[in-house]
Write an enzyme that holds these catalytic residues in place. Sequence first.
Site, PDB file in Angstrom:
ATOM      1  CB  VAL A  82      47.612  49.317  32.430  1.00 34.84           C
ATOM      2  CG1 VAL A  82      46.752  48.510  33.396  1.00 34.84           C
ATOM      3  CG2 VAL A  82      47.272  50.796  32.515  1.00 34.84           C
ATOM      4  CB  VAL A  84      48.076  42.735  36.931  1.00 32.59           C
ATOM      5  CG1 VAL A  84      48.053  41.907  38.215  1.00 32.59           C
ATOM      6  CG2 VAL A  84      47.289  44.026  37.117  1.00 32.59           C
ATOM      7  NE  ARG A  90      40.243  37.267  36.183  1.00 28.96           N
ATOM      8  CZ  ARG A  90      40.800  37.814  35.096  1.00 28.96           C
ATOM      9  NH1 ARG A  90      41.611  38.862  35.236  1.00 28.96           N
ATOM     10  NH2 ARG A  90      40.567  37.343  33.892  1.00 28.96           N
ATOM     11  NE  ARG A  91      46.784  37.449  44.214  1.00 22.79           N
ATOM     12  CZ  ARG A  91      47.884  36.997  44.822  1.00 22.79           C
ATOM     13  NH1 ARG A  91      48.520  37.776  45.693  1.00 22.79           N
ATOM     14  NH2 ARG A  91      48.356  35.785  44.560  1.00 22.79           N
ATOM     15  N   GLY A  92      42.062  42.611  42.238  1.00 21.79           N
ATOM     16  CA  GLY A  92      41.573  43.982  42.304  1.00 21.79           C
ATOM     17  C   GLY A  92      42.642  45.048  42.217  1.00 21.79           C
ATOM     18  CG  LEU A  93      46.716  43.962  42.648  1.00 25.67           C
ATOM     19  CD1 LEU A  93      48.073  43.360  42.325  1.00 25.67           C
ATOM     20  CD2 LEU A  93      46.744  44.638  44.021  1.00 25.67           C
ATOM     21  CG  LEU A  94      43.189  47.547  36.044  1.00 21.48           C
ATOM     22  CD1 LEU A  94      44.210  48.640  35.756  1.00 21.48           C
ATOM     23  CD2 LEU A  94      42.885  46.748  34.779  1.00 21.48           C
ATOM     24  CE1 TYR A 123      42.466  49.658  31.257  1.00 20.56           C
ATOM     25  CE2 TYR A 123      42.585  48.439  29.195  1.00 20.56           C
ATOM     26  CZ  TYR A 123      43.184  48.891  30.351  1.00 20.56           C
ATOM     27  OH  TYR A 123      44.489  48.576  30.613  1.00 20.56           O
ATOM     28  CG  PHE A 412      48.901  57.064  24.384  1.00 18.54           C
ATOM     29  CD1 PHE A 412      48.312  56.869  25.621  1.00 18.54           C
ATOM     30  CD2 PHE A 412      48.087  57.451  23.318  1.00 18.54           C
ATOM     31  CE1 PHE A 412      46.949  57.071  25.804  1.00 18.54           C
ATOM     32  CE2 PHE A 412      46.725  57.658  23.493  1.00 18.54           C
ATOM     33  CZ  PHE A 412      46.162  57.465  24.725  1.00 18.54           C
TER      34      PHE A 412
END
Length: 412
Positions: A82, A84, A90-94, A123, A412
């Site tokens: 994971v 970015v 801070r654009r909501g991609l995750l 998370y 992992f």
Amino acid sequence: MSDVRIVTEADFEDWQRALATGFLQPPALTPEELDARRLQFVPGRLLGAFDGGRCVATFRSFAQELTAVGGGLVPADAITNVSVSPTHRRRGLLTRMMNQDLAAAKERGDVVATLIAAEYPIYGRYGFGPATWSTQWTVEVPRAGLDPRWSGPDDGGRIDLVDGAEVRKLGPEFYERFRRAQPGAVSRDELWWQASTGAVRYRADWTEPFHAVHRAADGEVQGLVAYKSDDTWNGKQPDQTASVLKLTAITPAAERALWHYLCSIDWITKVKSGFRGPDDLLPCYLPDPRAARITGHADWLWVRILDVVRALQARTYDGTGTLVLEVVDDAGLAGGRFRLEASPEGACCVPAGTEGADLTLDVRELASVWLGGESVLRLTALGRVREEREGAARKADALFRSPGRPWCPDVF
């Protein structure tokens, strides 16, 4: 606005470059490194965000099994890789990638999702809670009080050095026995064994570790350890550190023997344990437990419950009791009110309808107590679990506790 979509084979090199950039590693990979990493490509399980044709965020998941309390195996959506890019934070991609992946995992029938969190605050907002913890020790060998004349186990067993090819032969069957008895352990596929022994190399600077196997008197494999050593000298005196990469054993005798072996290697004055369970017996194997100094302790495996009924029924319970749990899940994946009837003979969990709740807790708190590593009473004291009926927190704490702390030996 960036486009979030499933990554194709044609996107893979660009996706790997974005992944390396996100983890602050050299972005250019050699053809050999790319070929090795292509082995991890599973159609539909890689996501990426693309801006103007360039990958700017990465996300990968793969099939996994997680061992619940009592040895039950549950299907898990293992999340990794994971990232970015710093230009697109801070654009909501995750959030978009996570929501897409968890919805697919729910549709597949996965009971939980899992990950190892690089940063703590990320998370929880997606329903994950820390479910296992890890502790690291450094053993000062001269202080440990171990017999310097030790030359091997005295119970008829033996320790042998082996190479990576031998580990690939004997390791999978041994590890299957180990993980079925260890809550929090996860499955290892063939690619894991190839990568950990050098048959597949994701990085050009990979170096082969030492491998040692413990065999019982009848020849059964009861323990494996992989370790490396530095090359430190203090003048003419060797002052070297053995760093454990993995050490797993299915009996205390085998585990004790492997630690004694590591501490008996000539020139080794320190042994770094690697990531162990917080209740690991290592210090107590030493005549002077203070020779093992804690050098790290943190959360490790994070779990996200996707199916409350199957998760609660998959594990065992030492006590007997009934609880009605109000599970809050802002994402709408696993929330609801559930009635759990548990006993040493088994558990039944069903939707509770309008029945009054004993406890109210977020799905992330349920994940933390599900493997038995966190206390319901502690979470209640912290205000993260709400007691709706007096005494319910103590009752739940007794039910969810496991005989030993859960431990995940892998990253992992």
